[in-house]
Scaffold this motif. Sequence first.
Motif, PDB file in Angstrom:
ATOM      1  N   SER A 185       7.340  -0.448   6.626  1.00  0.00           N
ATOM      2  CA  SER A 185       5.992  -0.723   7.146  1.00  0.00           C
ATOM      3  C   SER A 185       5.703   0.139   8.370  1.00  0.00           C
ATOM      4  N   ARG A 186       4.671   0.955   8.290  1.00  0.00           N
ATOM      5  CA  ARG A 186       4.312   1.821   9.432  1.00  0.00           C
ATOM      6  C   ARG A 186       4.117   0.952  10.672  1.00  0.00           C
ATOM      7  N   SER A 187       3.282  -0.057  10.577  1.00  0.00           N
ATOM      8  CA  SER A 187       2.929  -0.877  11.747  1.00  0.00           C
ATOM      9  C   SER A 187       4.037  -1.854  12.103  1.00  0.00           C
ATOM     10  N   THR A 228       2.379  -5.848   9.065  1.00  0.00           N
ATOM     11  CA  THR A 228       1.573  -6.202   7.883  1.00  0.00           C
ATOM     12  C   THR A 228       1.932  -7.603   7.411  1.00  0.00           C
ATOM     13  N   GLY A 278       0.834  -1.211   0.000  1.00  0.00           N
ATOM     14  CA  GLY A 278       0.000   0.000   0.000  1.00  0.00           C
ATOM     15  C   GLY A 278       0.861   1.250   0.000  1.00  0.00           C
ATOM     16  N   SER A 279       0.528   2.176   0.893  1.00  0.00           N
ATOM     17  CA  SER A 279       1.303   3.439   0.976  1.00  0.00           C
ATOM     18  C   SER A 279       2.783   3.156   1.151  1.00  0.00           C
ATOM     19  N   SER A 280       3.103   2.113   1.921  1.00  0.00           N
ATOM     20  CA  SER A 280       4.524   1.817   2.170  1.00  0.00           C
ATOM     21  C   SER A 280       5.221   1.283   0.927  1.00  0.00           C
ATOM     22  N   VAL A 328      -6.106   5.965  10.134  1.00  0.00           N
ATOM     23  CA  VAL A 328      -5.994   4.698   9.393  1.00  0.00           C
ATOM     24  C   VAL A 328      -5.157   4.903   8.141  1.00  0.00           C
ATOM     25  N   GLU A 384      -8.638   6.420  -0.885  1.00  0.00           N
ATOM     26  CA  GLU A 384      -8.972   5.967   0.481  1.00  0.00           C
ATOM     27  C   GLU A 384      -9.856   6.987   1.208  1.00  0.00           C
ATOM     28  N   THR A 404      -8.613  -0.800   7.432  1.00  0.00           N
ATOM     29  CA  THR A 404      -8.125  -0.921   8.822  1.00  0.00           C
ATOM     30  C   THR A 404      -6.698  -0.381   8.824  1.00  0.00           C
ATOM     31  N   GLN A 405      -6.203  -0.074  10.018  1.00  0.00           N
ATOM     32  CA  GLN A 405      -4.873   0.541  10.049  1.00  0.00           C
ATOM     33  C   GLN A 405      -3.781  -0.458   9.650  1.00  0.00           C
TER      34      GLN A 405
HETATM   35  C1  F1P Z   1       0.320  -0.071   5.116  1.00  0.00           C
HETATM   36  C2  F1P Z   1      -1.208  -0.068   4.811  1.00  0.00           C
HETATM   37  C3  F1P Z   1      -1.533   1.251   4.189  1.00  0.00           C
HETATM   38  C4  F1P Z   1      -3.012   1.385   3.922  1.00  0.00           C
HETATM   39  C5  F1P Z   1      -3.810   1.110   5.172  1.00  0.00           C
HETATM   40  C6  F1P Z   1      -3.411  -0.212   5.763  1.00  0.00           C
HETATM   41  O1  F1P Z   1       0.577  -0.782   6.207  1.00  0.00           O
HETATM   42  O2  F1P Z   1      -1.472  -1.121   3.924  1.00  0.00           O
HETATM   43  O3  F1P Z   1      -0.842   1.363   2.982  1.00  0.00           O
HETATM   44  O4  F1P Z   1      -3.237   2.694   3.501  1.00  0.00           O
HETATM   45  O5  F1P Z   1      -3.531   2.120   6.108  1.00  0.00           O
HETATM   46  O6  F1P Z   1      -1.978  -0.241   5.985  1.00  0.00           O
HETATM   47  P1  F1P Z   1       2.030  -0.769   6.882  1.00  0.00           P
HETATM   48  O7  F1P Z   1       2.708  -2.027   6.423  1.00  0.00           O
HETATM   49  O8  F1P Z   1       2.768   0.449   6.414  1.00  0.00           O
HETATM   50  O9  F1P Z   1       1.746  -0.761   8.342  1.00  0.00           O
END
Ligand code: F1P
Length: 349
Positions: A97-99, A102, A48-50, A149, A230, A343-344
Amino acid sequence: MLGEASYKEINEQFESWKSVLSLKKQFENKIKEIKLKEYKEILFVGCGSSYYLSQAGSNIFSKLTGQKAKALPASELIFFPETHIDKNSDNLIFFVSRSGKTTEVIKALEIINSLDNVTSIGVTCYEDSLLAQKSDFLFPAKEGKEDSVVMTKSFTSMLINIQIISGIWSNNEEYLNELDKLPDIFNLIRNNIDKKVKDFVNNNDYDKYAFLAQGNLFGIASESMLKIKEMAIVPSEAYHSLEFRHGPKSIADKKMLIVVFVNEISRDSELKLASEIKDYNADVILVGNNIVDKNLNADLIIDLDTNNKDLSLTPLYLLIGQYLGYYTATKKNLDVDNPRNLTQVVESI
Ligand code: F1P
Protein backbone atom coordinates in the motif's frame (compact mmCIF):
# COMPACT_ATOMS: atom_id res chain seq x y z
CA MET A 1 1.33 22.33 -18.50
CA LEU A 2 -1.44 19.86 -17.67
CA GLY A 3 -0.45 17.01 -15.38
CA GLU A 4 2.98 18.52 -14.76
CA ALA A 5 3.45 16.91 -11.33
CA SER A 6 2.52 13.43 -12.58
CA TYR A 7 4.73 13.75 -15.66
CA LYS A 8 7.65 14.85 -13.44
CA GLU A 9 7.15 11.87 -11.13
CA ILE A 10 7.10 9.43 -14.07
CA ASN A 11 10.45 10.87 -15.15
CA GLU A 12 11.88 10.80 -11.59
CA GLN A 13 11.77 7.02 -11.42
CA PHE A 14 15.53 6.90 -12.06
CA GLU A 15 16.22 8.61 -8.73
CA SER A 16 13.62 6.64 -6.75
CA TRP A 17 14.83 3.31 -8.15
CA LYS A 18 18.47 4.23 -7.42
CA SER A 19 17.57 5.03 -3.79
CA VAL A 20 15.50 1.88 -3.27
CA LEU A 21 18.31 -0.28 -4.67
CA SER A 22 20.93 1.44 -2.50
CA LEU A 23 19.16 0.17 0.64
CA LYS A 24 18.92 -3.53 -0.24
CA LYS A 25 21.55 -4.61 2.31
CA GLN A 26 19.13 -3.55 5.06
CA PHE A 27 16.69 -6.26 3.97
CA GLU A 28 18.99 -9.24 4.51
CA ASN A 29 18.53 -9.86 8.24
CA LYS A 30 14.75 -9.38 8.09
CA ILE A 31 14.48 -11.93 5.29
CA LYS A 32 16.67 -14.39 7.16
CA GLU A 33 14.27 -14.17 10.14
CA ILE A 34 11.15 -14.50 7.98
CA LYS A 35 12.61 -17.59 6.29
CA LEU A 36 12.96 -19.42 9.61
CA LYS A 37 9.37 -20.64 9.13
CA GLU A 38 7.93 -22.83 6.36
CA TYR A 39 5.03 -21.41 4.35
CA LYS A 40 2.76 -23.38 2.01
CA GLU A 41 1.58 -20.41 -0.04
CA ILE A 42 2.52 -16.75 0.33
CA LEU A 43 -0.06 -14.02 -0.30
CA PHE A 44 0.51 -10.55 -1.77
CA VAL A 45 -2.40 -8.25 -0.93
CA GLY A 46 -3.32 -4.71 -2.01
CA CYS A 47 -6.00 -2.45 -3.56
CA GLY A 48 -6.17 -0.83 -6.98
CA SER A 49 -2.68 -0.23 -8.37
CA SER A 50 -1.23 -1.93 -5.30
CA TYR A 51 -3.24 -5.06 -6.10
CA TYR A 52 -1.85 -5.05 -9.63
CA LEU A 53 1.62 -4.50 -8.16
CA SER A 54 0.93 -7.59 -6.05
CA GLN A 55 0.08 -9.56 -9.21
CA ALA A 56 3.49 -8.75 -10.73
CA GLY A 57 5.37 -9.11 -7.43
CA SER A 58 3.86 -12.48 -6.46
CA ASN A 59 4.69 -13.94 -9.86
CA ILE A 60 8.31 -12.75 -9.70
CA PHE A 61 8.65 -13.90 -6.08
CA SER A 62 7.30 -17.36 -6.91
CA LYS A 63 9.49 -17.79 -10.02
CA LEU A 64 12.67 -16.84 -8.14
CA THR A 65 12.08 -18.56 -4.78
CA GLY A 66 10.13 -21.63 -5.93
CA GLN A 67 7.54 -20.78 -3.24
CA LYS A 68 3.86 -20.87 -4.21
CA ALA A 69 2.52 -17.30 -4.15
CA LYS A 70 -0.59 -15.46 -5.30
CA ALA A 71 -2.07 -11.96 -5.35
CA LEU A 72 -5.39 -10.99 -3.77
CA PRO A 73 -7.42 -7.78 -3.46
CA ALA A 74 -7.42 -6.87 0.25
CA SER A 75 -11.24 -7.07 0.27
CA GLU A 76 -11.07 -10.83 -0.44
CA LEU A 77 -9.10 -11.31 2.76
CA ILE A 78 -11.65 -9.30 4.73
CA PHE A 79 -14.66 -11.31 3.55
CA PHE A 80 -13.14 -14.77 3.00
CA PRO A 81 -10.04 -15.18 5.22
CA GLU A 82 -10.73 -18.89 5.71
CA THR A 83 -10.38 -19.42 1.94
CA HIS A 84 -6.86 -18.05 1.88
CA ILE A 85 -5.36 -18.70 5.34
CA ASP A 86 -4.15 -22.22 6.05
CA LYS A 87 -5.14 -22.83 9.67
CA ASN A 88 -2.81 -25.83 10.01
CA SER A 89 0.43 -24.15 8.96
CA ASP A 90 2.35 -20.88 9.15
CA ASN A 91 1.16 -18.20 6.70
CA LEU A 92 3.03 -15.21 5.27
CA ILE A 93 1.25 -12.19 3.81
CA PHE A 94 2.77 -9.16 2.05
CA PHE A 95 0.48 -6.12 2.47
CA VAL A 96 1.22 -3.59 -0.31
CA SER A 97 0.00 0.00 0.00
CA ARG A 98 1.51 3.32 -1.10
CA SER A 99 -0.24 5.26 1.69
CA GLY A 100 -0.21 2.45 4.24
CA LYS A 101 -3.69 3.52 5.32
CA THR A 102 -6.15 2.23 2.70
CA THR A 103 -9.23 0.97 4.53
CA GLU A 104 -9.38 -2.54 3.14
CA VAL A 105 -5.65 -3.11 3.70
CA ILE A 106 -5.87 -2.02 7.35
CA LYS A 107 -9.06 -4.01 7.96
CA ALA A 108 -7.51 -7.14 6.42
CA LEU A 109 -4.33 -6.64 8.45
CA GLU A 110 -6.34 -6.33 11.68
CA ILE A 111 -8.12 -9.63 10.93
CA ILE A 112 -4.79 -11.31 10.22
CA ASN A 113 -3.10 -9.88 13.30
CA SER A 114 -5.77 -11.57 15.45
CA LEU A 115 -4.46 -14.97 14.22
CA ASP A 116 -1.28 -16.47 15.72
CA ASN A 117 -0.09 -18.41 12.65
CA VAL A 118 0.24 -15.49 10.24
CA THR A 119 3.31 -13.27 9.70
CA SER A 120 2.61 -9.89 8.07
CA ILE A 121 5.01 -7.91 5.91
CA GLY A 122 4.35 -4.23 5.08
CA VAL A 123 5.52 -2.75 1.75
CA THR A 124 4.66 0.96 1.80
CA CYS A 125 6.06 4.41 1.01
CA TYR A 126 5.12 5.79 4.44
CA GLU A 127 7.11 4.48 7.41
CA ASP A 128 4.81 6.25 9.87
CA SER A 129 1.61 4.72 8.46
CA LEU A 130 -0.78 2.34 10.22
CA LEU A 131 0.40 -0.46 7.92
CA ALA A 132 4.00 0.21 8.92
CA GLN A 133 3.09 0.20 12.62
CA LYS A 134 0.91 -2.94 12.49
CA SER A 135 3.10 -5.20 10.30
CA ASP A 136 5.51 -7.75 11.78
CA PHE A 137 8.16 -6.74 9.24
CA LEU A 138 8.47 -3.50 7.24
CA PHE A 139 10.15 -3.01 3.85
CA PRO A 140 9.65 0.72 3.21
CA ALA A 141 10.04 2.44 -0.18
CA LYS A 142 10.00 6.03 1.05
CA GLU A 143 11.60 7.18 -2.20
CA GLY A 144 8.31 6.26 -3.90
CA LYS A 145 6.41 9.03 -2.08
CA GLU A 146 4.59 11.16 -4.65
CA ASP A 147 2.10 14.02 -4.88
CA SER A 148 0.13 12.55 -7.80
CA VAL A 149 -3.19 10.89 -7.03
CA VAL A 150 -2.62 8.13 -9.55
CA MET A 151 0.32 5.90 -8.64
CA THR A 152 3.45 6.11 -10.81
CA LYS A 153 6.89 6.02 -9.15
CA SER A 154 5.40 4.59 -5.96
CA PHE A 155 4.26 1.54 -7.95
CA THR A 156 7.66 0.79 -9.49
CA SER A 157 9.59 1.63 -6.29
CA MET A 158 7.53 -0.83 -4.23
CA LEU A 159 7.75 -3.42 -7.02
CA ILE A 160 11.54 -3.14 -6.99
CA ASN A 161 11.39 -3.62 -3.22
CA ILE A 162 9.60 -6.94 -3.79
CA GLN A 163 12.09 -7.86 -6.52
CA ILE A 164 14.98 -7.21 -4.10
CA ILE A 165 13.29 -9.35 -1.42
CA SER A 166 12.81 -12.12 -4.01
CA GLY A 167 16.45 -11.94 -5.11
CA ILE A 168 17.80 -12.04 -1.54
CA TRP A 169 15.34 -14.77 -0.51
CA SER A 170 16.59 -16.97 -3.39
CA ASN A 171 20.28 -15.94 -3.00
CA ASN A 172 20.26 -14.97 -6.67
CA GLU A 173 23.24 -12.62 -7.07
CA GLU A 174 22.85 -12.52 -10.87
CA TYR A 175 19.28 -11.28 -10.49
CA LEU A 176 20.24 -8.68 -7.86
CA ASN A 177 22.98 -7.44 -10.20
CA GLU A 178 20.43 -7.13 -13.01
CA LEU A 179 18.20 -5.05 -10.71
CA ASP A 180 21.13 -2.68 -10.07
CA LYS A 181 21.18 -1.92 -13.81
CA LEU A 182 17.53 -0.80 -13.94
CA PRO A 183 18.08 2.93 -13.21
CA ASP A 184 20.68 3.24 -15.97
CA ILE A 185 18.52 1.30 -18.44
CA PHE A 186 15.65 3.64 -17.50
CA ASN A 187 17.83 6.65 -18.31
CA LEU A 188 18.96 5.08 -21.57
CA ILE A 189 15.48 4.32 -22.96
CA ARG A 190 13.15 6.85 -21.29
CA ASN A 191 13.38 9.62 -23.86
CA ASN A 192 12.85 7.26 -26.77
CA ILE A 193 9.78 5.64 -25.18
CA ASP A 194 8.38 9.05 -24.19
CA LYS A 195 8.74 10.38 -27.76
CA LYS A 196 7.44 7.21 -29.47
CA VAL A 197 4.33 7.08 -27.28
CA LYS A 198 3.70 10.84 -27.53
CA ASP A 199 3.91 10.79 -31.34
CA PHE A 200 1.74 7.66 -31.56
CA VAL A 201 -0.97 9.19 -29.33
CA ASN A 202 -0.91 12.47 -31.26
CA ASN A 203 -1.39 10.66 -34.57
CA ASN A 204 -4.08 8.14 -33.58
CA ASP A 205 -7.50 8.18 -31.91
CA TYR A 206 -9.22 5.25 -30.18
CA ASP A 207 -12.36 4.81 -28.11
CA LYS A 208 -11.32 1.65 -26.23
CA TYR A 209 -8.12 -0.04 -25.07
CA ALA A 210 -6.89 -3.47 -23.99
CA PHE A 211 -3.61 -4.52 -22.40
CA LEU A 212 -2.46 -8.12 -22.73
CA ALA A 213 0.32 -10.03 -21.01
CA GLN A 214 1.29 -13.35 -19.40
CA GLY A 215 3.20 -14.22 -16.25
CA ASN A 216 5.11 -11.47 -14.44
CA LEU A 217 3.96 -8.91 -17.03
CA PHE A 218 0.24 -9.47 -16.39
CA GLY A 219 0.38 -7.12 -13.38
CA ILE A 220 1.89 -4.50 -15.71
CA ALA A 221 -0.98 -4.99 -18.17
CA SER A 222 -3.48 -4.58 -15.31
CA GLU A 223 -1.76 -1.41 -14.05
CA SER A 224 -1.51 0.03 -17.58
CA MET A 225 -5.27 -0.62 -17.96
CA LEU A 226 -5.89 1.33 -14.75
CA LYS A 227 -3.49 4.17 -15.65
CA ILE A 228 -5.28 5.05 -18.91
CA LYS A 229 -8.68 4.63 -17.24
CA GLU A 230 -7.77 6.92 -14.31
CA MET A 231 -5.82 9.47 -16.36
CA ALA A 232 -7.74 9.64 -19.68
CA ILE A 233 -11.20 8.46 -18.54
CA VAL A 234 -11.52 5.83 -21.31
CA PRO A 235 -12.83 2.23 -21.31
CA SER A 236 -9.89 -0.17 -20.93
CA GLU A 237 -9.42 -3.84 -20.08
CA ALA A 238 -6.60 -6.20 -19.15
CA TYR A 239 -6.40 -9.89 -20.00
CA HIS A 240 -3.90 -12.69 -19.98
CA SER A 241 -2.75 -12.51 -23.61
CA LEU A 242 -4.30 -15.67 -25.01
CA GLU A 243 -7.49 -15.11 -23.01
CA PHE A 244 -8.25 -12.26 -25.41
CA ARG A 245 -9.00 -14.88 -28.05
CA HIS A 246 -11.74 -16.47 -25.93
CA GLY A 247 -14.48 -13.88 -26.40
CA PRO A 248 -13.03 -10.41 -25.64
CA LYS A 249 -11.75 -10.17 -29.23
CA SER A 250 -15.40 -9.73 -30.28
CA ILE A 251 -15.13 -5.97 -29.60
CA ALA A 252 -11.89 -5.49 -31.58
CA ASP A 253 -12.26 -2.92 -34.39
CA LYS A 254 -10.42 0.01 -35.96
CA LYS A 255 -11.21 2.23 -32.94
CA MET A 256 -9.43 -0.11 -30.53
CA LEU A 257 -5.79 -0.07 -29.41
CA ILE A 258 -4.36 -3.28 -28.01
CA VAL A 259 -1.00 -3.26 -26.23
CA VAL A 260 0.75 -6.63 -25.91
CA PHE A 261 3.56 -6.84 -23.34
CA VAL A 262 5.49 -9.71 -24.91
CA ASN A 263 6.92 -12.16 -22.38
CA GLU A 264 10.07 -14.03 -23.41
CA ILE A 265 8.37 -17.30 -22.38
CA SER A 266 5.13 -16.79 -24.38
CA ARG A 267 6.72 -14.69 -27.15
CA ASP A 268 5.89 -16.84 -30.19
CA SER A 269 2.20 -17.21 -29.25
CA GLU A 270 1.91 -13.49 -28.49
CA LEU A 271 3.46 -12.45 -31.80
CA LYS A 272 0.99 -14.73 -33.60
CA LEU A 273 -1.81 -13.20 -31.51
CA ALA A 274 -0.74 -9.72 -32.65
CA SER A 275 -1.17 -10.77 -36.29
CA GLU A 276 -4.59 -12.24 -35.53
CA ILE A 277 -5.63 -8.98 -33.84
CA LYS A 278 -4.54 -7.01 -36.89
CA ASP A 279 -7.04 -9.11 -38.91
CA TYR A 280 -9.79 -7.52 -36.78
CA ASN A 281 -8.56 -4.03 -37.87
CA ALA A 282 -7.56 -3.07 -34.33
CA ASP A 283 -4.22 -1.31 -33.85
CA VAL A 284 -1.45 -3.09 -31.95
CA ILE A 285 1.51 -1.88 -29.93
CA LEU A 286 4.07 -4.61 -29.19
CA VAL A 287 6.33 -4.05 -26.16
CA GLY A 288 9.15 -6.49 -25.50
CA ASN A 289 12.85 -7.09 -25.01
CA ASN A 290 14.83 -8.15 -28.12
CA ILE A 291 11.65 -8.89 -30.08
CA VAL A 292 12.42 -6.97 -33.27
CA ASP A 293 12.51 -9.16 -36.35
CA LYS A 294 11.29 -8.82 -39.89
CA ASN A 295 7.89 -10.42 -39.59
CA LEU A 296 6.40 -8.48 -36.67
CA ASN A 297 2.91 -7.26 -37.52
CA ALA A 298 2.20 -4.17 -35.37
CA ASP A 299 1.52 -0.44 -35.60
CA LEU A 300 4.23 0.40 -33.09
CA ILE A 301 7.05 -1.71 -31.69
CA ILE A 302 8.82 -0.69 -28.49
CA ASP A 303 11.86 -2.85 -27.84
CA LEU A 304 13.62 -2.37 -24.50
CA ASP A 305 16.67 -3.86 -26.24
CA THR A 306 18.63 -4.81 -23.09
CA ASN A 307 20.64 -7.83 -21.97
CA ASN A 308 18.51 -8.14 -18.82
CA LYS A 309 15.89 -10.88 -18.49
CA ASP A 310 12.14 -10.10 -18.20
CA LEU A 311 11.93 -10.88 -14.49
CA SER A 312 14.27 -7.98 -13.65
CA LEU A 313 12.93 -5.68 -16.41
CA THR A 314 9.30 -5.85 -15.21
CA PRO A 315 9.08 -2.24 -13.84
CA LEU A 316 10.42 -0.80 -17.11
CA TYR A 317 7.51 -2.21 -19.13
CA LEU A 318 5.18 0.02 -17.13
CA LEU A 319 6.73 3.15 -18.64
CA ILE A 320 4.67 2.52 -21.78
CA GLY A 321 1.42 2.37 -19.81
CA GLN A 322 2.31 5.49 -17.81
CA TYR A 323 3.16 7.59 -20.88
CA LEU A 324 0.18 6.23 -22.85
CA GLY A 325 -2.18 7.28 -20.06
CA TYR A 326 -0.50 10.65 -19.62
CA TYR A 327 -0.43 11.67 -23.31
CA THR A 328 -3.93 10.35 -24.01
CA ALA A 329 -5.22 12.44 -21.09
CA THR A 330 -3.38 15.63 -22.04
CA LYS A 331 -4.56 15.25 -25.66
CA LYS A 332 -8.10 15.36 -24.20
CA ASN A 333 -7.13 18.41 -22.09
CA LEU A 334 -7.56 16.41 -18.90
CA ASP A 335 -5.42 17.30 -15.88
CA VAL A 336 -3.82 14.05 -14.68
CA ASP A 337 -2.82 15.82 -11.45
CA ASN A 338 -6.53 16.13 -10.58
CA PRO A 339 -8.15 12.95 -11.98
CA ARG A 340 -11.96 12.70 -11.95
CA ASN A 341 -13.61 10.90 -9.00
CA LEU A 342 -10.26 9.90 -7.43
CA THR A 343 -8.48 10.63 -4.14
CA GLN A 344 -4.96 9.64 -3.25
CA VAL A 345 -6.21 7.31 -0.52
CA VAL A 346 -9.50 5.41 -0.30
CA GLU A 347 -10.25 5.42 3.44
CA SER A 348 -13.94 4.81 3.76
CA ILE A 349 -16.06 1.75 2.84
C1 F1P B 1 -3.99 2.54 -3.78
C2 F1P B 1 -5.09 3.35 -4.54
C3 F1P B 1 -4.67 3.44 -5.97
C4 F1P B 1 -5.63 4.27 -6.78
C5 F1P B 1 -5.83 5.63 -6.14
C6 F1P B 1 -6.21 5.47 -4.70
O1 F1P B 1 -3.87 2.97 -2.54
O2 F1P B 1 -6.30 2.66 -4.41
O3 F1P B 1 -4.63 2.15 -6.50
O4 F1P B 1 -5.08 4.43 -8.04
O5 F1P B 1 -4.61 6.33 -6.20
O6 F1P B 1 -5.23 4.65 -4.01
P1 F1P B 1 -2.66 2.47 -1.60
O7 F1P B 1 -3.24 1.40 -0.72
O8 F1P B 1 -1.57 1.92 -2.47
O9 F1P B 1 -2.26 3.69 -0.85
